[in-house]
Each structure stands twice: as structure tokens, then as C-alpha cells.
Design a protein around this motif. Structure first.
Motif, PDB file in Angstrom:
ATOM      1  N   TYR A 260      -5.742  13.294   3.618  1.00 25.04           N
ATOM      2  CA  TYR A 260      -6.207  14.069   2.463  1.00 25.04           C
ATOM      3  C   TYR A 260      -5.718  13.423   1.168  1.00 25.04           C
ATOM      4  CZ  TYR A 260      -6.327  17.873  -0.973  1.00 25.04           C
ATOM      5  OH  TYR A 260      -6.519  18.625  -2.115  1.00 25.04           O
ATOM      6  N   VAL A 261      -4.442  13.044   1.140  1.00 25.79           N
ATOM      7  CA  VAL A 261      -3.877  12.381  -0.053  1.00 25.79           C
ATOM      8  C   VAL A 261      -4.644  11.101  -0.348  1.00 25.79           C
ATOM      9  CG1 VAL A 261      -1.827  11.252  -1.011  1.00 25.79           C
ATOM     10  CG2 VAL A 261      -1.585  13.378   0.288  1.00 25.79           C
ATOM     11  N   GLU A 262      -4.923  10.326   0.705  1.00 30.37           N
ATOM     12  CA  GLU A 262      -5.666   9.068   0.529  1.00 30.37           C
ATOM     13  C   GLU A 262      -7.047   9.328  -0.061  1.00 30.37           C
ATOM     14  OE1 GLU A 262      -6.418   5.132   3.222  1.00 30.37           O
ATOM     15  OE2 GLU A 262      -6.979   7.051   4.119  1.00 30.37           O
ATOM     16  N   SER A 263      -7.758  10.332   0.453  1.00 31.86           N
ATOM     17  CA  SER A 263      -9.116  10.612  -0.030  1.00 31.86           C
ATOM     18  C   SER A 263      -9.108  11.099  -1.471  1.00 31.86           C
ATOM     19  CB  SER A 263      -9.802  11.632   0.873  1.00 31.86           C
ATOM     20  OG  SER A 263      -9.175  12.902   0.791  1.00 31.86           O
ATOM     21  N   VAL A 264      -8.146  11.946  -1.830  1.00 31.95           N
ATOM     22  CA  VAL A 264      -8.043  12.426  -3.218  1.00 31.95           C
ATOM     23  C   VAL A 264      -7.719  11.271  -4.148  1.00 31.95           C
ATOM     24  CG1 VAL A 264      -6.688  13.851  -4.812  1.00 31.95           C
ATOM     25  CG2 VAL A 264      -7.433  14.800  -2.627  1.00 31.95           C
TER      26      VAL A 264
END
Length: 278
Positions: A260-264
Motif C-alpha cells: 500500500y505504501v509503495e502504491s501511494v
């Protein structure tokens, strides 16, 4: 961008020996105590976190004391983030060294806004009983941590104690086998907000599982919460719809959190590039 994350039960986890052997190389040792493994991290999460640290600022944010944080060798000695928040926000480490100015400002705010520790101790001594309290510590001269027998804890008495402590400027958090009693101004949000200003970063992604993490998660621009712990249980009792939870619970919830952090981070980086080019 900043990724500010709780550690225990968010990024690192204790595991029974049989479970750890079953998982094999899917997990790696995060912490040792007297040569025995205390906690683990998902191997894939560790690899992704290494990659993310080249693209954003990772800030571990923990209720652990400075000494307890340094014990997590996988993070403090191998990943070596420039900034870390310990003592529930009471201390900030920069390149492994405590920020003395931040320490002094926290002590001053506690003195101004919370009842003195000796008065809090009197209340705790009145309620906390050896029948269900295994050990008690006053951590980093800032807050109390109690290891308890959760099954024997008198819920009504602890609830009443929490309400009285609230009026005294202190917060109570029950996390598994631990009860924390912390001055309200000693919190994770204020420490991360200070580092946000220091680093001149615009946005914060946060993750955490406990009620002590809630103030940070509510402050963040983006957040994700593992499907276990106090915050998840609270949301099941009274849904607010304010939080995004992982599909997975337990140690592999970390994989979802970091994806999730990577996608954001990718999404926000692309938005910034588009704005700059226009």
C-alpha cells in the motif's frame, strides 16, 4: 513523503517456535534477547522496505524505550533509518542519537498539562493489584508500562481508572498483556509532525495497530491498519468507516501494508511530476 509506522504487531511480530519453523525462510529474525529470537519480520516485507527507503523517509514510531528500540537489530542496525520515534513520541533519535531539544520540550509540556507522576502513581497503586499485574515499569522517565494477566484484569475498575487518569491529563491503553499509562502530550503524532517540519516533507503515510497509534493515523494523509489489535477490535464494536484495514492479519499483514505504501508513493510521485510539467 514520510512513512511513519508502529513496529510491534505492525511491522514485527513474535511467533511461537513451531510456527516460526513452519514459516522457514518466509520470515527473518528482527530481534534477539539473550540469544533467543524475540520477534520476526516477513522476508518479503524487509526487502520491500529496503527498496522504499531509497524513495521516501521511513520513520519507525514505537512505544518502546530507546534501549528496547535499539534491540531490534533488523531495523536499528541493518536498515538504520535516519529518524526514529521512541517512548510513544517522548524521544526522537536522529542518526541513533537522542534529540535533546525535543526531549526538553516534551518534559516542559508534560509539566504544564499533566498531573505529577507521583499523583498518578498513587492512583495506579490503588487499582493495580499483584493478583493480575505481573510487573510494572516507569519508562524513560515518561510513562508507565505494566505486564498483566489479561484474563484476571478487572475491566470495570480499569475503565474507571482510565476515566480518572483522562481528567489528570494521562491516557490509558490496554494492548494484549500490557497496560500503558502515558501523559496525553507524549504522543506519536506530535513527534512525527515535528519531523515532517524538520524534513520539509509534504505528506505522511502511517500504519499502526493500537489505540496509541490512532492519533498518528488520524493525522496522516494516508493510512492503513492491520486486521488485528486494538484499533481493529474497536472498529468492530463501533464502526466509523474512518480506517482502511488489511485483508490479512498477523505477520503477513506487513506485506499488504508495504505494498500500500509503495502504491501511494508511486501515485503521489506521478501526480507531483504531472503538476510540475504543467
Amino acid at each position: 513523503m514520510i512513512f511513519a509506522s508502529d513496529l510491534d504487531q505492525t511491522l514485527i511480530y513474535s511467533q511461537p517456535l513451531e510456527r516460526a519453523e513452519e514459516l522457514g525462510d518466509r520470515i527473518i529474525t528482527a530481534e534477539l534477547i539473550d540469544g533467543k529470537v524475540r520477534s520476526y519480520m516477513s522476508s518479503s516485507s524487509y526487502q520491500l522496505l529496503q527498496k522504499l527507503m531509497t524513495e521516501l523517509i521511513f520513520i519507525p514510531v514505537t512505544t518502546r524505550t530507546m534501549q528496547q528500540y535499539n534491540r531490534i537489530h533488523l531495523i536499528s542496525q541493518m536498515l538504520k533509518p535516519k529518524y526514529a520515534v521512541t517512548s510513544n513520541g517522548g524521544n526522537i533519535l536522529i542518526d541513533g542519537h537522542p534529540d535533546l531539544e525535543w526531549q526538553a520540550s516534551v518534559v516542559a509540556r508534560v509539566s504544564e498539562s499533566s498531573e505529577h507522576v507521583k499523583d498518578v502513581r498513587k492512583l495506579l497503586d490503588r487499582v493495580l493489584n499483584p493478583e493480575w499485574v505481573i510487573s510494572s515499569s516507569y519508562c524513560d522517565e515518561l510513562f508507565f508500562s505494566h505486564i498483566i494477566d489479561r484474563a484476571k484484569m478487572p475491566l470495570e475498575e480499569v475503565t474507571q481508572m482510565s476515566e480518572e487518569l483522562q481528567r489528570m491529563g494521562w491516557s490509558t491503553s490496554v494492548q494484549g498483556r500490557k497496560v500503558y499509562v502515558v501523559p496525553q502530550v507524549v504522543n506519536k503524532r506530535d513527534a512525527v509532525q515535528h519531523l515532517k517540519q524538520l524534513t520539509e516533507k509534504r505528506q505522511v503515510i502511517a500504519s499502526g495497530d493500537s489505540l496509541l497509534d490512532q492519533i498518528l493515523i488520524d493525522f496522516a494523509d494516508f493510512s492503513i491498519v492491520p486486521r488485528h489489535g486494538e484499533l481493529f477490535r474497536q472498529e468492530q464494536l463501533q464502526s466509523t468507516g474512518n480506517y482502511s484495514f488489511t485483508e490479512e492479519s498477523g505477520i503477513f499483514a506487513t506485506d499488504e501494508i508495504l505494498k500500500y505504501v509503495e502504491s501511494v508513493n508511486i501515485e503521489q510521485t506521478n501526480l507531483f511530476v504531472i503538476k510540475e510539467s504543467s
